[in-house]
Design a protein around this motif. Structure first.
Motif, PDB file in Angstrom:
ATOM      1  N   GLY A  71       0.853  -1.193  -0.136  1.00  0.00           N
ATOM      2  CA  GLY A  71       0.025  -0.028  -0.090  1.00  0.00           C
ATOM      3  C   GLY A  71       0.850   1.107   0.017  1.00  0.00           C
ATOM      4  N   ARG A  72       0.256   2.349  -0.245  1.00  0.00           N
ATOM      5  CA  ARG A  72       0.747   3.536  -0.162  1.00  0.00           C
ATOM      6  C   ARG A  72      -0.231   4.741   0.187  1.00  0.00           C
ATOM      7  NH1 ARG A  72       3.211   4.906  -6.077  1.00  0.00           N
ATOM      8  NH2 ARG A  72       3.774   2.731  -5.931  1.00  0.00           N
ATOM      9  N   SER A  73       0.458   5.865   0.427  1.00  0.00           N
ATOM     10  CA  SER A  73      -0.352   7.144   0.916  1.00  0.00           C
ATOM     11  C   SER A  73       0.277   8.391   0.593  1.00  0.00           C
ATOM     12  CB  SER A  73      -1.006   6.956   2.207  1.00  0.00           C
ATOM     13  OG  SER A  73      -2.120   7.891   2.704  1.00  0.00           O
ATOM     14  N   THR A  74      -0.114   9.385   0.654  1.00  0.00           N
ATOM     15  CA  THR A  74       0.283  10.687   0.419  1.00  0.00           C
ATOM     16  C   THR A  74      -0.190  11.638   1.519  1.00  0.00           C
ATOM     17  OG1 THR A  74       0.579  10.246  -1.956  1.00  0.00           O
ATOM     18  CG2 THR A  74       0.884  12.386  -1.043  1.00  0.00           C
ATOM     19  N   ARG A  75       0.751  12.299   2.068  1.00  0.00           N
ATOM     20  CA  ARG A  75       0.347  13.330   3.170  1.00  0.00           C
ATOM     21  C   ARG A  75       1.301  14.639   2.975  1.00  0.00           C
ATOM     22  NH1 ARG A  75      -3.224  10.898   3.390  1.00  0.00           N
ATOM     23  NH2 ARG A  75      -4.684  10.013   5.250  1.00  0.00           N
ATOM     24  N   HIS A  76       0.830  15.678   3.136  1.00  0.00           N
ATOM     25  CA  HIS A  76       1.706  16.877   2.753  1.00  0.00           C
ATOM     26  C   HIS A  76       2.565  17.000   1.657  1.00  0.00           C
ATOM     27  CE1 HIS A  76      -0.201  18.174   6.706  1.00  0.00           C
ATOM     28  NE2 HIS A  76       0.009  16.856   7.186  1.00  0.00           N
ATOM     29  N   GLY A  77       2.407  16.424   0.466  1.00  0.00           N
ATOM     30  CA  GLY A  77       3.077  16.259  -0.641  1.00  0.00           C
ATOM     31  C   GLY A  77       4.220  15.130  -0.810  1.00  0.00           C
ATOM     32  N   ARG A  78       4.371  14.303   0.379  1.00  0.00           N
ATOM     33  CA  ARG A  78       5.345  13.287   0.425  1.00  0.00           C
ATOM     34  C   ARG A  78       4.486  11.999   0.103  1.00  0.00           C
ATOM     35  NH1 ARG A  78       4.168  14.042   5.730  1.00  0.00           N
ATOM     36  NH2 ARG A  78       6.284  13.931   7.042  1.00  0.00           N
ATOM     37  N   ILE A  86      10.437   8.267   6.799  1.00  0.00           N
ATOM     38  CA  ILE A  86       9.725   9.476   6.460  1.00  0.00           C
ATOM     39  C   ILE A  86      10.572  10.700   6.741  1.00  0.00           C
ATOM     40  CG2 ILE A  86       7.904  10.929   7.250  1.00  0.00           C
ATOM     41  CD1 ILE A  86       6.299   8.470   7.740  1.00  0.00           C
ATOM     42  N   LEU A  87      11.317  10.494   8.088  1.00  0.00           N
ATOM     43  CA  LEU A  87      12.214  11.536   8.489  1.00  0.00           C
ATOM     44  C   LEU A  87      13.485  11.744   7.729  1.00  0.00           C
ATOM     45  CD1 LEU A  87      11.756  11.303  12.244  1.00  0.00           C
ATOM     46  CD2 LEU A  87      10.906  13.350  10.906  1.00  0.00           C
ATOM     47  N   ALA A  88      14.139  10.478   7.121  1.00  0.00           N
ATOM     48  CA  ALA A  88      15.060  10.715   6.366  1.00  0.00           C
ATOM     49  C   ALA A  88      14.790  11.326   4.996  1.00  0.00           C
ATOM     50  CB  ALA A  88      15.716   9.259   5.972  1.00  0.00           C
ATOM     51  N   ALA A  89      13.477  10.801   4.340  1.00  0.00           N
ATOM     52  CA  ALA A  89      13.211  11.859   3.154  1.00  0.00           C
ATOM     53  C   ALA A  89      12.989  13.110   3.341  1.00  0.00           C
ATOM     54  CB  ALA A  89      12.077  11.108   2.749  1.00  0.00           C
ATOM     55  N   ASP A  90      12.328  13.338   4.616  1.00  0.00           N
ATOM     56  CA  ASP A  90      12.229  14.933   4.723  1.00  0.00           C
ATOM     57  C   ASP A  90      13.360  15.860   4.924  1.00  0.00           C
ATOM     58  OD1 ASP A  90       9.482  14.122   4.631  1.00  0.00           O
ATOM     59  OD2 ASP A  90       8.970  14.454   6.814  1.00  0.00           O
ATOM     60  N   ARG A 144       9.795  20.098   9.461  1.00  0.00           N
ATOM     61  CA  ARG A 144       8.938  19.869  10.594  1.00  0.00           C
ATOM     62  C   ARG A 144       7.541  20.894   9.979  1.00  0.00           C
ATOM     63  NH1 ARG A 144       9.482  22.982  16.012  1.00  0.00           N
ATOM     64  NH2 ARG A 144       9.453  24.604  14.756  1.00  0.00           N
ATOM     65  N   ASP A 145       7.865  22.202   9.600  1.00  0.00           N
ATOM     66  CA  ASP A 145       6.853  23.007   9.390  1.00  0.00           C
ATOM     67  C   ASP A 145       6.259  22.817   8.106  1.00  0.00           C
ATOM     68  OD1 ASP A 145       7.299  24.169  11.786  1.00  0.00           O
ATOM     69  OD2 ASP A 145       8.524  25.751  10.763  1.00  0.00           O
ATOM     70  N   ARG A 146       7.201  22.480   7.013  1.00  0.00           N
ATOM     71  CA  ARG A 146       6.718  22.134   5.535  1.00  0.00           C
ATOM     72  C   ARG A 146       5.551  20.542   5.685  1.00  0.00           C
ATOM     73  NH1 ARG A 146       7.583  23.466   0.333  1.00  0.00           N
ATOM     74  NH2 ARG A 146       7.113  21.784  -1.120  1.00  0.00           N
ATOM     75  N   TYR A 147       6.317  19.801   6.198  1.00  0.00           N
ATOM     76  CA  TYR A 147       5.490  18.542   6.278  1.00  0.00           C
ATOM     77  C   TYR A 147       4.717  18.084   7.332  1.00  0.00           C
ATOM     78  CZ  TYR A 147       9.022  17.703   2.534  1.00  0.00           C
ATOM     79  OH  TYR A 147       9.789  18.018   1.413  1.00  0.00           O
ATOM     80  N   ALA A 148       4.433  19.182   8.332  1.00  0.00           N
ATOM     81  CA  ALA A 148       3.623  19.187   9.446  1.00  0.00           C
ATOM     82  C   ALA A 148       3.911  17.747  10.161  1.00  0.00           C
ATOM     83  CB  ALA A 148       2.202  19.104   8.948  1.00  0.00           C
ATOM     84  N   TRP A 149       4.852  17.655  10.650  1.00  0.00           N
ATOM     85  CA  TRP A 149       5.231  16.556  11.460  1.00  0.00           C
ATOM     86  C   TRP A 149       4.373  16.312  12.779  1.00  0.00           C
ATOM     87  CZ3 TRP A 149      11.268  16.921  12.112  1.00  0.00           C
ATOM     88  CH2 TRP A 149      11.936  16.715  10.779  1.00  0.00           C
TER      89      TRP A 149
END
Length: 411
Positions: free
Chosen positions: A202-209, A268-272, A384-389
């Motif tokens: 499965g896959r999902s997209t949140r806040h552009g990633r 997630i954090l590594a990509a961000d 953090r701000d861009r991807y709304a952690w």
């Protein structure tokens, strides 16, 4: 999905038709098969042994429209593939394709009575698979951006791809934010060409990633898939974070679920982080984060460090960038000048201005370390701000994984 009822239905259908019957998921994973009957071909045997239809066979089958048909589809034999003729019945749950039933009948076509029996059995099989299909994989993956529960995801993996047995890989794609500077080369530990992307759960997209969950069957390599294929599949520059975990762990399901949640957060954090800092490689595992892993472990209080270059300076952004590149290159003037693409006189003028106007003694190791930490803390705040952690994302990623259970020596 009731495994006992599924097996009973397949065996009953095989007995009624006098043919071998198998049930595949839409992606070609083998979900079940009847007892063996005469005439089994190479393709059937290989699918049973590997729990997946070979890719070349899957492509041949799909070329006959099995993913669109609503009734039985005759698929001719293919000697080059070692495949006898067979009939496929696509299984639909409402408007969703949930699987394929295959009837192997070498040398003879199914008659009308057999086709009617096949379709009647297919309705109940579709109902059984439809119960599982109502669990939306995208919703299960989406939760990994927030609270990180992996209970339902692990159950779904066990149902859909038994060969995976809890071995999951998480891949996170994040659009690049900072295009300045040269991207760091991929570390030697980065995955480059590992198969089994076909076991995507499965896959999902949140806040552009986007976060993908992939099962890693036993015997597969340690990496998460063909990274180059993934990066080429998006229409903008992206970074890819990855992490793998084995939910089987020490045999404790709770520990296994925690390990999966941690791996998802790390991907997630590594990509961000890589998306906001070109000093990190585009394909980035947790081990390649370096100073970022320490800052993330320290928590939000460490991310509030003030910038070493005051914002009141009109050239603050340029000076911050110069200072960060210089520190990223371990104080090497030659490599920094090359990375910045400026004249050496300009470079030394900027360093002098940083020292004089902002009080940073670049000959002091502790001062340099402090400035470097502050600059990377700014990057973390930007991510953090861009991807709304979520509040718990970094906490999950930095959670220690359980050590393997000690083995008892046998005398």
């Amino acid at each position: 999905m009731d495994a006992d009822e599924l097996q009973q239905r397949l065996d009953s259908l095989a007995g009624e038709l006098g043919c071998s019957v198998s049930l595949d998921a839409v992606d070609g994973s083998l979900l079940g098969y009847s007892s063996q009957r005469p005439g089994a071909d190479v393709v059937r045997i290989e699918a049973i042994l590997s729990r997946h239809v070979p890719d070349t066979v899957l492509a041949y089958q799909r070329s006959h429209g099995i993913d669109d048909a609503t009734g039985p589809v005759a698929v001719p034999a293919n000697a080059a593939l070692g495949m006898e003729q067979r009939t496929c019945l696509p299984l639909w749950s409402g408007t969703r394709l949930v699987g394929h039933v295959w009837v192997l009948h070498p040398g003879a076509d199914l008659d009308d009575d057999s086709l009617r029996s096949l379709e009647a059995a297919g309705h109940r099989l579709a109902e059984l698979l439809g119960v599982e299909a109502r669990v939306d994989p995208a919703e299960l993956v989406a939760d990994l951006f927030e609270e990180g529960s992996t209970t339902a995801l692990l159950d779904m993996a066990a149902e859909r791809t038994p060969a995976v047995a809890g071995r999951l890989v998480f891949l996170a794609l994040a659009p690049v934010v900072d295009l300045r500077g040269r991207r760091a080369p991929a570390p030697t530990t980065a995955p480059t060409d590992v198969p089994h992307l076909r076991t995507e759960l499965g896959r999902s997209t949140r806040h552009g990633r986007t976060l993908l969950v992939i099962g890693r069957p036993a015997g597969a390599g340690p990496g998460p898939g063909d990274v180059r294929h993934l990066l080429a599949s998006v229409d903008q520059p992206c970074t890819l974070g990855w992490a793998a975990a084995d939910a089987r762990g020490d045999g404790d399901r709770e520990n296994g679920e925690a390990a999966l949640s941690t791996a998802a957060a790390r991907a997630i954090l590594a990509a961000d982080c890589a998306a906001v800092d070109p000093a990190l490689p585009a394909t980035c595992g947790w081990d390649a984060l370096g100073i970022y892993a320490h800052l993330l472990a320290a928590g939000p209080i460490a991310w509030d460090a003030s910038s070493p270059v005051a914002a009141s300076d009109r050239s603050a952004e340029m000076l911050r960038h110069t200072l960060e590149v210089y520190l990223d290159h371990a104080g090497s003037a030659a490599r920094s000048i090359d990375a910045l693409g400026i004249h050496r006189t300009t470079f030394y003028y900027r360093l002098d201005k940083i020292s004089r106007m902002h009080g940073i003694d670049l000959d002091d190791g502790l001062a340099r370390s402090g400035a470097h930490l502050a600059l990377k803390a700014q990057r973390i705040r930007a991510a953090r701000d861009r991807y709304a952690w979520s509040d718990r994302l970094a906490e999950r990623a930095c959670r220690p994984t359980s050590p393997p259970a000690p083995r008892t020596a046998h005398r």
